[in-house]
Design a protein around this motif. Structure first.
Motif, mmCIF file in Angstrom:
data_model
loop_
_atom_site.group_PDB
_atom_site.id
_atom_site.type_symbol
_atom_site.label_atom_id
_atom_site.label_comp_id
_atom_site.label_asym_id
_atom_site.label_seq_id
_atom_site.Cartn_x
_atom_site.Cartn_y
_atom_site.Cartn_z
ATOM 1 N N MET A 1 25.429 22.611 30.072
ATOM 2 C CA MET A 1 26.257 23.860 29.754
ATOM 3 C C MET A 1 25.402 24.977 30.254
ATOM 4 O O MET A 1 26.044 25.966 30.710
ATOM 5 C CB MET A 1 26.471 23.827 28.062
ATOM 6 N N ARG A 2 24.215 25.017 30.007
ATOM 7 C CA ARG A 2 23.275 26.103 30.457
ATOM 8 C C ARG A 2 23.575 26.312 32.134
ATOM 9 O O ARG A 2 23.649 27.392 32.622
ATOM 10 C CB ARG A 2 21.993 26.015 30.353
ATOM 11 N N HIS A 3 23.668 25.187 32.798
ATOM 12 C CA HIS A 3 23.820 25.404 34.292
ATOM 13 C C HIS A 3 25.284 25.845 34.651
ATOM 14 O O HIS A 3 25.458 26.524 35.578
ATOM 15 C CB HIS A 3 23.435 23.798 35.017
ATOM 16 N N LEU A 4 25.995 25.393 33.875
ATOM 17 C CA LEU A 4 27.512 25.769 34.344
ATOM 18 C C LEU A 4 27.543 27.303 33.851
ATOM 19 O O LEU A 4 28.401 27.903 34.633
ATOM 20 C CB LEU A 4 28.509 25.059 33.265
ATOM 21 N N LEU A 5 26.818 27.733 32.763
ATOM 22 C CA LEU A 5 27.079 29.259 32.796
ATOM 23 C C LEU A 5 26.363 29.816 33.881
ATOM 24 O O LEU A 5 26.877 31.151 34.080
ATOM 25 C CB LEU A 5 26.237 29.332 31.224
ATOM 26 N N GLY A 8 28.748 30.010 36.620
ATOM 27 C CA GLY A 8 29.697 30.974 36.312
ATOM 28 C C GLY A 8 29.247 32.471 36.628
ATOM 29 O O GLY A 8 29.772 33.499 36.975
ATOM 30 N N PHE A 9 27.628 32.784 35.950
ATOM 31 C CA PHE A 9 27.341 34.091 36.241
ATOM 32 C C PHE A 9 27.189 34.559 37.766
ATOM 33 O O PHE A 9 27.439 35.662 38.255
ATOM 34 C CB PHE A 9 25.882 34.071 35.499
ATOM 35 N N ILE A 10 26.588 33.336 38.539
ATOM 36 C CA ILE A 10 26.487 33.912 40.091
ATOM 37 C C ILE A 10 27.850 34.099 40.603
ATOM 38 O O ILE A 10 28.099 35.081 41.349
ATOM 39 C CB ILE A 10 25.909 32.694 40.708
ATOM 40 N N ALA A 11 29.064 33.311 39.944
ATOM 41 C CA ALA A 11 30.351 33.697 40.744
ATOM 42 C C ALA A 11 30.760 35.000 40.109
ATOM 43 O O ALA A 11 31.444 35.867 40.952
ATOM 44 C CB ALA A 11 31.234 32.636 40.220
ATOM 45 N N ALA A 23 31.156 38.028 52.001
ATOM 46 C CA ALA A 23 30.991 36.741 52.682
ATOM 47 C C ALA A 23 31.961 35.622 52.484
ATOM 48 O O ALA A 23 31.934 34.837 53.150
ATOM 49 C CB ALA A 23 29.801 36.398 51.697
ATOM 50 N N LEU A 24 32.960 36.166 51.695
ATOM 51 C CA LEU A 24 34.006 35.355 51.567
ATOM 52 C C LEU A 24 35.338 35.883 52.212
ATOM 53 O O LEU A 24 36.591 35.227 51.774
ATOM 54 C CB LEU A 24 34.417 35.179 49.980
ATOM 55 N N SER A 25 35.331 36.796 52.981
ATOM 56 C CA SER A 25 36.558 37.290 53.454
ATOM 57 C C SER A 25 37.537 36.350 54.322
ATOM 58 O O SER A 25 38.727 36.652 54.425
ATOM 59 C CB SER A 25 36.104 38.488 54.558
ATOM 60 N N SER A 26 37.020 35.388 54.763
ATOM 61 C CA SER A 26 37.672 34.396 55.631
ATOM 62 C C SER A 26 38.350 33.216 54.680
ATOM 63 O O SER A 26 39.230 32.482 55.272
ATOM 64 C CB SER A 26 36.679 33.385 56.582
ATOM 65 N N PHE A 27 38.056 33.567 53.488
ATOM 66 C CA PHE A 27 38.676 32.378 52.621
ATOM 67 C C PHE A 27 39.890 32.779 52.181
ATOM 68 O O PHE A 27 40.112 33.973 51.562
ATOM 69 C CB PHE A 27 37.705 32.170 51.427
ATOM 70 N N LYS A 28 40.842 31.922 52.058
ATOM 71 C CA LYS A 28 42.272 32.357 52.079
ATOM 72 C C LYS A 28 42.973 31.622 50.663
ATOM 73 O O LYS A 28 43.943 31.729 50.267
ATOM 74 C CB LYS A 28 43.269 31.830 53.096
ATOM 75 N N HIS A 29 41.900 31.083 49.975
ATOM 76 C CA HIS A 29 42.328 30.429 48.757
ATOM 77 C C HIS A 29 42.893 31.132 47.531
ATOM 78 O O HIS A 29 42.402 32.341 47.301
ATOM 79 C CB HIS A 29 41.405 29.596 48.119
ATOM 80 N N ARG A 30 44.028 31.052 47.026
ATOM 81 C CA ARG A 30 44.732 31.900 46.060
ATOM 82 C C ARG A 30 44.004 31.847 44.951
ATOM 83 O O ARG A 30 43.931 33.037 44.171
ATOM 84 C CB ARG A 30 46.260 31.230 45.784
ATOM 85 N N TRP A 31 43.261 30.890 44.486
ATOM 86 C CA TRP A 31 42.633 30.922 43.183
ATOM 87 C C TRP A 31 41.356 31.818 43.264
ATOM 88 O O TRP A 31 41.147 32.383 42.196
ATOM 89 C CB TRP A 31 42.170 29.431 42.878
ATOM 90 N N LEU A 32 40.887 31.864 44.471
ATOM 91 C CA LEU A 32 39.946 32.878 44.565
ATOM 92 C C LEU A 32 40.380 34.286 44.396
ATOM 93 O O LEU A 32 39.588 35.110 43.854
ATOM 94 C CB LEU A 32 39.128 32.671 45.727
ATOM 95 N N ARG A 33 41.497 34.596 44.902
ATOM 96 C CA ARG A 33 41.880 35.879 44.867
ATOM 97 C C ARG A 33 42.249 36.398 43.554
ATOM 98 O O ARG A 33 42.221 37.375 42.780
ATOM 99 C CB ARG A 33 43.115 36.174 45.987
ATOM 100 N N ALA A 34 42.934 35.320 42.721
ATOM 101 C CA ALA A 34 43.373 35.500 41.346
ATOM 102 C C ALA A 34 42.188 35.583 40.477
ATOM 103 O O ALA A 34 42.049 36.545 39.601
ATOM 104 C CB ALA A 34 44.130 34.118 40.917
ATOM 105 N N LEU A 35 40.934 35.012 40.820
ATOM 106 C CA LEU A 35 39.617 35.157 39.907
ATOM 107 C C LEU A 35 39.235 36.668 40.053
ATOM 108 O O LEU A 35 38.637 37.360 39.179
ATOM 109 C CB LEU A 35 38.613 33.860 40.275
#
Length: 522
Positions: A1-5, A8-11, A23-35
Motif C-alpha cells: 500500500m505504501r508503494h502504491l501511495l 500515486g504521489f509521483i503521478a 513529457a507526456l504531450s505525445s500521449f493521447k489516452h483519454r484517461w490521462l487527460r481525464a485524470l
C-alpha cells in the motif's frame, strides 16, 4: 500500500506541476487527460516550464534530484531555459534548518559546537540532495568545510529504490529489450552507489585516494580530510577556494585559458579512468570549481566524492582498445572486441556488426564538439545494439554517465573542443605503456619485491615439490602393491568357494543317483 501511495504521489506531482505538457504531450489516452482535469485545481501552470520541472523533482526527492542533475549538463538535448533551471539542483537544493545541522554536528562529535570550532557559519554555503555544507574555522585557525548528511535520507531512498526494483522486474519480464538491458542489475548498481553516498566516511576515503592519485598530475586539487573529525554523518575537510566552473565569463575575465581548461578536463578524466581505474563519477558543474589563487591558478578543484567509479584491468584494456579502434576508424576491430568480450552473441557476423558501427560513428568524425551530439550517437548505437542483441554492461553505467557529464562540461567551456582528437594521443600513449616494453618493465618493477622474497626460497621450494612428488609416487606404488595383493587373495578365495560349491553339488548329485539306483534295483 505504501508503494502504491508513492506511485500515486509521483503521478499527482507530474500532473500538479503540469509536466504532462512537457513529457507526456505525445500521449493521447483519454484517461490521462481525464485524470489531469481531476487535479486541475492544484495545477501550477503559471510558472515557467523549467521552474515547474525543477520544483517537481525537488518535491519527488533525492533520486529524482540526482536525475535532474544529470539532465542539467545536456544543453544539446534540453532547451536552455530548462537546463538553466535544472542547474540549480546542483548546489541550490533547499537546505534543512541550520539549528538541525548544528545539532547533528554536536551529536556526531559528542561535544558542543564551539568546543570543536572557533566559528561555525550557520548559513549553508551549498545544499545538495544528499547533504549540505557549512564553512567553519577550527580551534587552530584552519579554515574547513563541514558536510552534514540530510536527516531521514535512508528511509526516503529505500522507498524509491523498492519502486525502481519492482519497475525493473516488470520491464525485464515484459520485453526482450528489458532482458538485454539488464534493468535489475542496473538498479542494483544505482542502489550501491546511492548507499555509498550515505556513508560520509566512505566519501572521505574516496577523496583521500583520489588526492593521492592526482598529486603528480598538477591539474586538479582535492581537499584534505580532517580524519579526527570524520563520522558517517558528518565530515570535515580542508576548505577549497575557487570559482564554479559554470561561471565561464568570470573565469575568462580573471585570465583563465578556457580552451586549455577544457582540454585539461579531458586529460583528468582519461587519467582517472585508464591509468588509475578510479574516477570521480559525479562530475556535474556543482562539484567542480577552478582555482584563482596565484600558486594554483587555473587548476580544477574537485568536490563531493560520494560516487566513485572503479574499473578492473580487463575493463580498462577492453575500453582503451575500443576507443583507439574508434579513433582509427577500425570498425572491424570494434566488432571483434564486442564478440571477444561476450557483449555480442556468438553467432553475430563480424562484417554486419562492423557495417552497423560504421554507420553510427563515421558521420561524427573530424567535427568540433559543438556539432556532435553524443546523445544522438548513443541513440544510434542503442538501435544498433538492439538489432544485434548486444548486452549492456551494468558495471559501466557510471562511466557512461560520467562521459555525458564530460561532454556537457566541454560544450560549456569550449564548443570548439574536439573530444576525440584530444583523447586519442593520451589513449595511444597509455596503450603503449601497457603493451610495449615500457609496460613490461613497469610490471616487472612492481613485482620485484615479491620476486626478491621468492628467489632465496626457490631451491627449498623446488626440493619440497620434488620430494612431495617422490613421496606421492611411493605412496601410489605401495597402494598399487597392496591393491594387487588384495586382488590375488580375493581370486584365491573365489576359487576355494567355487571348489566347495562344486563339491557340494557333486555330493548332492551322488546321493540322488544312489537313491535312484536303489529304487531301480527293488
Amino acid at each position: 500500500m505504501r508503494h502504491l501511495l508513492r506511485l500515486g504521489f509521483i503521478a499527482f506531482t507530474v500532473l500538479r506541476f503540469g509536466l504532462d505538457e512537457l513529457a507526456l504531450s505525445s500521449f493521447k489516452h483519454r484517461w490521462l487527460r481525464a485524470l489531469a482535469r481531476v487535479v486541475a485545481i492544484g495545477r501550477r501552470l503559471d510558472a515557467p516550464r523549467g521552474e515547474r520541472l525543477r520544483l517537481a523533482l525537488e518535491r519527488l526527492g533525492p533520486i529524482f534530484v540526482k536525475f535532474g542533475q544529470v539532465l542539467s549538463t545536456r544543453r544539446d538535448l534540453l532547451p536552455l531555459d530548462v537546463a538553466d533551471e535544472l542547474a540549480k539542483l546542483q548546489d541550490r537544493v533547499p537546505p534543512f534548518p541550520a539549528s538541525q545541522a548544528a545539532a547533528l554536528v554536536e551529536q556526531a562529535f559528542g561535544r558542543p559546537l564551539l568546543a570543536v570550532f572557533a566559528s561555525f557559519e550557520r548559513e549553508p554555503v551549498a545544499s545538495a540532495s544528499i547533504a549540505q555544507v557549512h564553512f567553519a574555522v577550527l580551534q587552530d585557525g584552519r579554515e574547513v568545510a563541514v558536510k552534514v548528511l540530510r536527516p531521514g535520507m535512508l528511509v526516503a531512498i529505500e522507498n524509491d529504490l523498492i519502486l525502481l526494483r519492482k519497475l525493473a522486474a516488470w520491464v525485464e519480464r515484459g520485453s526482450l529489450d528489458g532482458k538485454r538491458l539488464k534493468p535489475r542489475e542496473v538498479v542494483a548498481e544505482f542502489d550501491k552507489y546511492l548507499h555509498d553516498e550515505l556513508d560520509l566516511v566512505r566519501e572521505a576515503a574516496n577523496a583521500a585516494q583520489l588526492r593521492r592519485n592526482m598529486e603528480g598530475l598538477r591539474l586538479v586539487m582535492v581537499p584534505e580530510m580532517i580524519w579526527d573529525l570524520c563520522t558517517p554523518g558528518v565530515i570535515v575537510m580542508e576548505r577549497m577556494k575557487g570559482v564554479p566552473i559554470s561561471h565561464v565569463q568570470r573565469l575568462r575575465a580573471a585570465g583563465v585559458d578556457i580552451p586549455k581548461l577544457a582540454r585539461d578536463g579531458v586529460t583528468i578524466f582519461f587519467t582517472q579512468v585508464f591509468r588509475d581505474g578510479f574516477f570521480h563519477a559525479d562530475m556535474h558543474p556543482g562539484n567542480i570549481q577552478v582555482s584563482l589563487e596565484p600558486a594554483t591558478f587555473g587548476r580544477y578543484i574537485s568536490l563531493d566524492f560520494g560516487i566513485i567509479g572503479t574499473l578492473t584491468e580487463s575493463d580498462k584494456d577492453y575500453l582503451a582498445q575500443n576507443f583507439i579502434a574508434f579513433f582509427r576508424r577500425d570498425y572491424k576491430r570494434v566488432a571483434e572486441l564486442h564478440l571477444e568480450s561476450g557483449w555480442a552473441p556468438k553467432g553475430t557476423r563480424v562484417d554486419e556488426l562492423e557495417g552497423a558501427v560504421r554507420a553510427c560513428c563515421e558521420p561524427y568524425f573530424d567535427r568540433p564538439l559543438k556539432e556532435i551530439s553524443l546523445g544522438q550517437v548513443l541513440l544510434r548505437l542503442f538501435q544498433t545494439s538492439r538489432r544485434f542483441n548486444v548486452e549492456i554492461q551494468p558495471q559501466l553505467v557510471l562511466l557512461q554517465k560520467t562521459l555525458l557529464n564530460i561532454e556537457g562540461l566541454g560544450r560549456q567551456l569550449d564548443p570548439e573542443l574536439d573530444l576525440w582528437s584530444t583523447a586519442k594521443p593520451f589513449l595511444e600513449r597509455w596503450m603503449n605503456q601497457q603493451i610495449g616494453w615500457r609496460g613490461l618493465a613497469e610490471r616487472l618493477r612492481a613485482e620485484a619485491p615479491r620476486y626478491a622474497k621468492l628467489l632465496p626460497e626457490l631451491p627449498r621450494l623446488l626440493h619440497d615439490a620434488l620430494q612431495a612428488r617422490v613421496d606421492e609416487r611411493a605412496a601410489s606404488s605401495a597402494h598399487e602393491a597392496h591393491w594387487a595383493a588384495l586382488v590375488a587373495e580375493q581370486r584365491r578365495t573365489n576359487r576355494l568357494l567355487q571348489g566347495i560349491v562344486f563339491a557340494g553339488l557333486g555330493f548332492l548329485l551322488g546321493l540322488l543317483a544312489a537313491q535312484l539306483w536303489q529304487q531301480w534295483r527293488f
